[in-house]
Write an enzyme that holds these catalytic residues in place. Structure first.
Site, PDB file in Angstrom:
ATOM      1  N   ASP A   7       0.878  -1.155   0.000  1.00 44.70           N
ATOM      2  CA  ASP A   7       0.000   0.000   0.000  1.00 44.70           C
ATOM      3  C   ASP A   7       0.934   1.229   0.000  1.00 44.70           C
ATOM      4  O   ASP A   7       2.120   1.104   0.323  1.00 44.70           O
ATOM      5  CB  ASP A   7      -0.855  -0.058   1.273  1.00 44.70           C
ATOM      6  CG  ASP A   7      -1.671   1.182   1.487  1.00 44.70           C
ATOM      7  OD1 ASP A   7      -2.409   1.563   0.577  1.00 44.70           O
ATOM      8  OD2 ASP A   7      -1.554   1.794   2.575  1.00 44.70           O
ATOM      9  N   LEU A   8       0.411   2.395  -0.350  1.00 52.55           N
ATOM     10  CA  LEU A   8       1.283   3.580  -0.385  1.00 52.55           C
ATOM     11  C   LEU A   8       1.157   4.427   0.895  1.00 52.55           C
ATOM     12  O   LEU A   8       2.039   4.413   1.755  1.00 52.55           O
ATOM     13  CB  LEU A   8       0.966   4.432  -1.616  1.00 52.55           C
ATOM     14  CG  LEU A   8       1.761   5.733  -1.734  1.00 52.55           C
ATOM     15  CD1 LEU A   8       3.240   5.471  -1.981  1.00 52.55           C
ATOM     16  CD2 LEU A   8       1.207   6.605  -2.857  1.00 52.55           C
ATOM     17  N   ASP A   9       0.013   5.132   0.975  1.00 53.25           N
ATOM     18  CA  ASP A   9      -0.180   6.068   2.097  1.00 53.25           C
ATOM     19  C   ASP A   9      -0.206   5.311   3.426  1.00 53.25           C
ATOM     20  O   ASP A   9      -1.068   4.462   3.638  1.00 53.25           O
ATOM     21  CB  ASP A   9      -1.509   6.821   1.945  1.00 53.25           C
ATOM     22  CG  ASP A   9      -1.538   7.688   0.691  1.00 53.25           C
ATOM     23  OD1 ASP A   9      -0.533   8.355   0.432  1.00 53.25           O
ATOM     24  OD2 ASP A   9      -2.565   7.683  -0.003  1.00 53.25           O
ATOM     25  N   THR A  15       1.972   9.845   4.408  1.00 49.63           N
ATOM     26  CA  THR A  15       1.055  10.842   3.841  1.00 49.63           C
ATOM     27  C   THR A  15      -0.351  10.718   4.431  1.00 49.63           C
ATOM     28  O   THR A  15      -1.180  11.593   4.205  1.00 49.63           O
ATOM     29  CB  THR A  15       0.976  10.678   2.310  1.00 49.63           C
ATOM     30  OG1 THR A  15       1.025   9.288   2.014  1.00 49.63           O
ATOM     31  CG2 THR A  15       2.112  11.378   1.613  1.00 49.63           C
ATOM     32  N   LYS A  43      -9.129   5.665   5.776  1.00 51.67           N
ATOM     33  CA  LYS A  43      -7.875   5.139   5.214  1.00 51.67           C
ATOM     34  C   LYS A  43      -8.169   4.054   4.186  1.00 51.67           C
ATOM     35  O   LYS A  43      -8.970   3.152   4.436  1.00 51.67           O
ATOM     36  CB  LYS A  43      -6.979   4.576   6.316  1.00 51.67           C
ATOM     37  CG  LYS A  43      -6.353   5.655   7.181  1.00 51.67           C
ATOM     38  CD  LYS A  43      -5.418   5.066   8.210  1.00 51.67           C
ATOM     39  CE  LYS A  43      -4.786   6.181   9.042  1.00 51.67           C
ATOM     40  NZ  LYS A  43      -4.007   5.644  10.147  1.00 51.67           N
ATOM     41  N   SER A 112      -2.483   0.905  -4.421  1.00 49.43           N
ATOM     42  CA  SER A 112      -2.977   2.066  -3.673  1.00 49.43           C
ATOM     43  C   SER A 112      -4.312   2.553  -4.215  1.00 49.43           C
ATOM     44  O   SER A 112      -4.589   2.425  -5.405  1.00 49.43           O
ATOM     45  CB  SER A 112      -1.939   3.195  -3.772  1.00 49.43           C
ATOM     46  OG  SER A 112      -2.466   4.406  -3.292  1.00 49.43           O
ATOM     47  N   ALA A 113      -5.116   3.145  -3.335  1.00 46.30           N
ATOM     48  CA  ALA A 113      -6.392   3.728  -3.764  1.00 46.30           C
ATOM     49  C   ALA A 113      -6.187   5.147  -4.289  1.00 46.30           C
ATOM     50  O   ALA A 113      -7.084   5.746  -4.880  1.00 46.30           O
ATOM     51  CB  ALA A 113      -7.360   3.768  -2.581  1.00 46.30           C
ATOM     52  N   LYS A 143     -10.773  -0.426  -2.340  1.00 43.87           N
ATOM     53  CA  LYS A 143     -10.715  -1.240  -1.126  1.00 43.87           C
ATOM     54  C   LYS A 143     -11.949  -0.907  -0.259  1.00 43.87           C
ATOM     55  O   LYS A 143     -12.302   0.264  -0.213  1.00 43.87           O
ATOM     56  CB  LYS A 143      -9.435  -0.915  -0.327  1.00 43.87           C
ATOM     57  CG  LYS A 143      -8.149  -1.114  -1.119  1.00 43.87           C
ATOM     58  CD  LYS A 143      -6.982  -0.424  -0.400  1.00 43.87           C
ATOM     59  CE  LYS A 143      -5.731  -0.440  -1.253  1.00 43.87           C
ATOM     60  NZ  LYS A 143      -4.617   0.323  -0.674  1.00 43.87           N
ATOM     61  N   GLU A 167      -0.321  -3.362   4.521  1.00 42.09           N
ATOM     62  CA  GLU A 167      -1.435  -2.405   4.570  1.00 42.09           C
ATOM     63  C   GLU A 167      -1.545  -1.705   5.917  1.00 42.09           C
ATOM     64  O   GLU A 167      -1.259  -2.307   6.949  1.00 42.09           O
ATOM     65  CB  GLU A 167      -2.755  -3.158   4.354  1.00 42.09           C
ATOM     66  CG  GLU A 167      -3.394  -2.988   3.015  1.00 42.09           C
ATOM     67  CD  GLU A 167      -3.863  -1.565   2.704  1.00 42.09           C
ATOM     68  OE1 GLU A 167      -3.993  -0.753   3.637  1.00 42.09           O
ATOM     69  OE2 GLU A 167      -4.092  -1.262   1.530  1.00 42.09           O
ATOM     70  N   ASP A 168      -1.987  -0.450   5.893  1.00 37.35           N
ATOM     71  CA  ASP A 168      -2.214   0.261   7.157  1.00 37.35           C
ATOM     72  C   ASP A 168      -3.692   0.512   7.408  1.00 37.35           C
ATOM     73  O   ASP A 168      -4.038   1.192   8.365  1.00 37.35           O
ATOM     74  CB  ASP A 168      -1.467   1.615   7.155  1.00 37.35           C
ATOM     75  CG  ASP A 168      -2.138   2.635   6.255  1.00 37.35           C
ATOM     76  OD1 ASP A 168      -2.581   2.248   5.141  1.00 37.35           O
ATOM     77  OD2 ASP A 168      -2.244   3.806   6.652  1.00 37.35           O
TER      78      ASP A 168
HETATM   79  P1  B16 Z   1      -6.419  10.403  -3.398  1.00 39.42           P
HETATM   80  P2  B16 Z   1      -3.621   4.124   0.016  1.00 39.42           P
HETATM   81  C1  B16 Z   1      -5.517   5.986  -0.050  1.00 39.42           C
HETATM   82  O1  B16 Z   1      -4.207   5.576  -0.346  1.00 39.42           O
HETATM   83  C2  B16 Z   1      -5.589   6.720   1.273  1.00 39.42           C
HETATM   84  O2  B16 Z   1      -5.350   5.803   2.326  1.00 39.42           O
HETATM   85  C3  B16 Z   1      -6.956   7.307   1.463  1.00 39.42           C
HETATM   86  O3  B16 Z   1      -6.981   8.058   2.674  1.00 39.42           O
HETATM   87  C4  B16 Z   1      -7.283   8.223   0.276  1.00 39.42           C
HETATM   88  O4  B16 Z   1      -8.602   8.743   0.388  1.00 39.42           O
HETATM   89  C5  B16 Z   1      -7.186   7.415  -1.016  1.00 39.42           C
HETATM   90  O5  B16 Z   1      -5.870   6.873  -1.120  1.00 39.42           O
HETATM   91  C6  B16 Z   1      -7.460   8.257  -2.230  1.00 39.42           C
HETATM   92  O6  B16 Z   1      -6.432   9.197  -2.339  1.00 39.42           O
HETATM   93  O7  B16 Z   1      -7.384  11.426  -2.904  1.00 39.42           O
HETATM   94  O8  B16 Z   1      -4.985  10.847  -3.377  1.00 39.42           O
HETATM   95  O9  B16 Z   1      -6.831   9.829  -4.733  1.00 39.42           O
HETATM   96  O10 B16 Z   1      -3.550   4.058   1.486  1.00 39.42           O
HETATM   97  O11 B16 Z   1      -4.560   3.103  -0.611  1.00 39.42           O
HETATM   98  O12 B16 Z   1      -2.253   4.138  -0.637  1.00 39.42           O
HETATM   99 MG    MG Z   2      -2.818   3.193   3.299  1.00 37.64          MG
END
Ligand code: B16
Ligand code: MG
Length: 214
Positions: A7-9, A15, A43, A112-113, A143, A167-168
């Site tokens: 996962d990224l964030d 972030t 998240k 990542s989302a 997700k 994953e977090d």
């Molecule tokens: P964006 P991840 C997710 O990234 C975040 O956890 C989530 O808080 C955020 O709403 C989502 O990406 C969308 O992000 O607005 O930058 O498109 O944790 O799946 O890497």
């Molecule tokens: Mg995450």
């Protein structure tokens, strides 16, 4: 185990705190005080789903145009906050694990989302370490739907059962479990519900753990 999906964030880079900060500002504009506990449920889910949750928690109703406006504003605030992110912001243990995977010949993917994923990886200077990058632009379901991870495994050419996902988020762990992958929860202050294994950070995972699961 034949592949890793990160996962990224909140796993590769811290972030997650900037997503929280941006949604808090948007929440305030809507007359809603977003709490840390509520933020855990934002998240891993998409931008639109996050706004929907906030509106729902606050019992707030706005039209489609306003929704678009707030989503755009959230992303502008977020992008401003991540403007100075660089390789110093890579979380502890990430580089070590990427190197370990390279030595062992284990391909890695990003799952990542976020629609900002490519930009962030570029800022971190580690974009080329990932064989496959699946993000919010390359998926239609977010997700806890397993699409992001299944697509990652498919593009890496491995069986989902042979993938470890880091994953977090509760949503992300659910997605990995549904994909029948091995979920590893990364959380400094406790455990991620239903994760097969939990660690405080990637740096806390002993290399013997990988020798055992591989
Ligand atoms: P964006 P991840 C997710 O990234 C975040 O956890 C989530 O808080 C955020 O709403 C989502 O990406 C969308 O992000 O607005 O930058 O498109 O944790 O799946 O890497
Ligand atoms: Mg995450």
């Amino acid at each position: 185990m034949k592949a890793f999906i990160f996962d990224l964030d909140g796993v590769i880079v811290d972030t997650a705190k900037y997503h929280f900060k941006s949604w808090k500002i948007i929440g305030k504009k809507l007359g809603f005080e977003l709490t840390k506990t509520q933020n855990e449920f934002l998240k891993g889910i998409s931008r639109e789903e996050s706004l929907d949750k906030i509106l729902n928690w606050g019992g707030i109703s706005i039209d489609r145009m306003d929704k678009k406006k707030y989503m755009k504003e959230k992303n502008l605030i977020y992008k401003e906050l991540i403007n100075n992110v660089d390789k110093m912001d890579i979380l502890p243990g990430v580089n070590k694990l990427i190197d370990f995977a390279a030595i062992k010949g284990i391909p890695i993917a990003l799952g990542s989302a976020s629609k900002n994923a490519h930009g962030i990886l570029k800022k971190l200077g580690i974009q080329n370490k990932f064989k496959v990058i699946i993000d919010g632009n390359s998926t239609s379901k977010t997700k806890p739907h397993p699409e992001v991870f299944l697509k990652g495994a498919q593009m890496l050419g491995v069986n989902p059962k042979e993938v470890i996902v880091f994953e977090d988020s509760v949503a992300g762990v659910k997605a990995a479990n549904t994909a029948k992958m091995v979920s590893v929860g990364i959380c400094a202050s406790g455990k991620i519900e239903n994760a097969r294994f939990n660690f405080k950070s990637l740096d806390d995972i002993p290399l013997e753990f990988f020798e055992n699961v591989i």
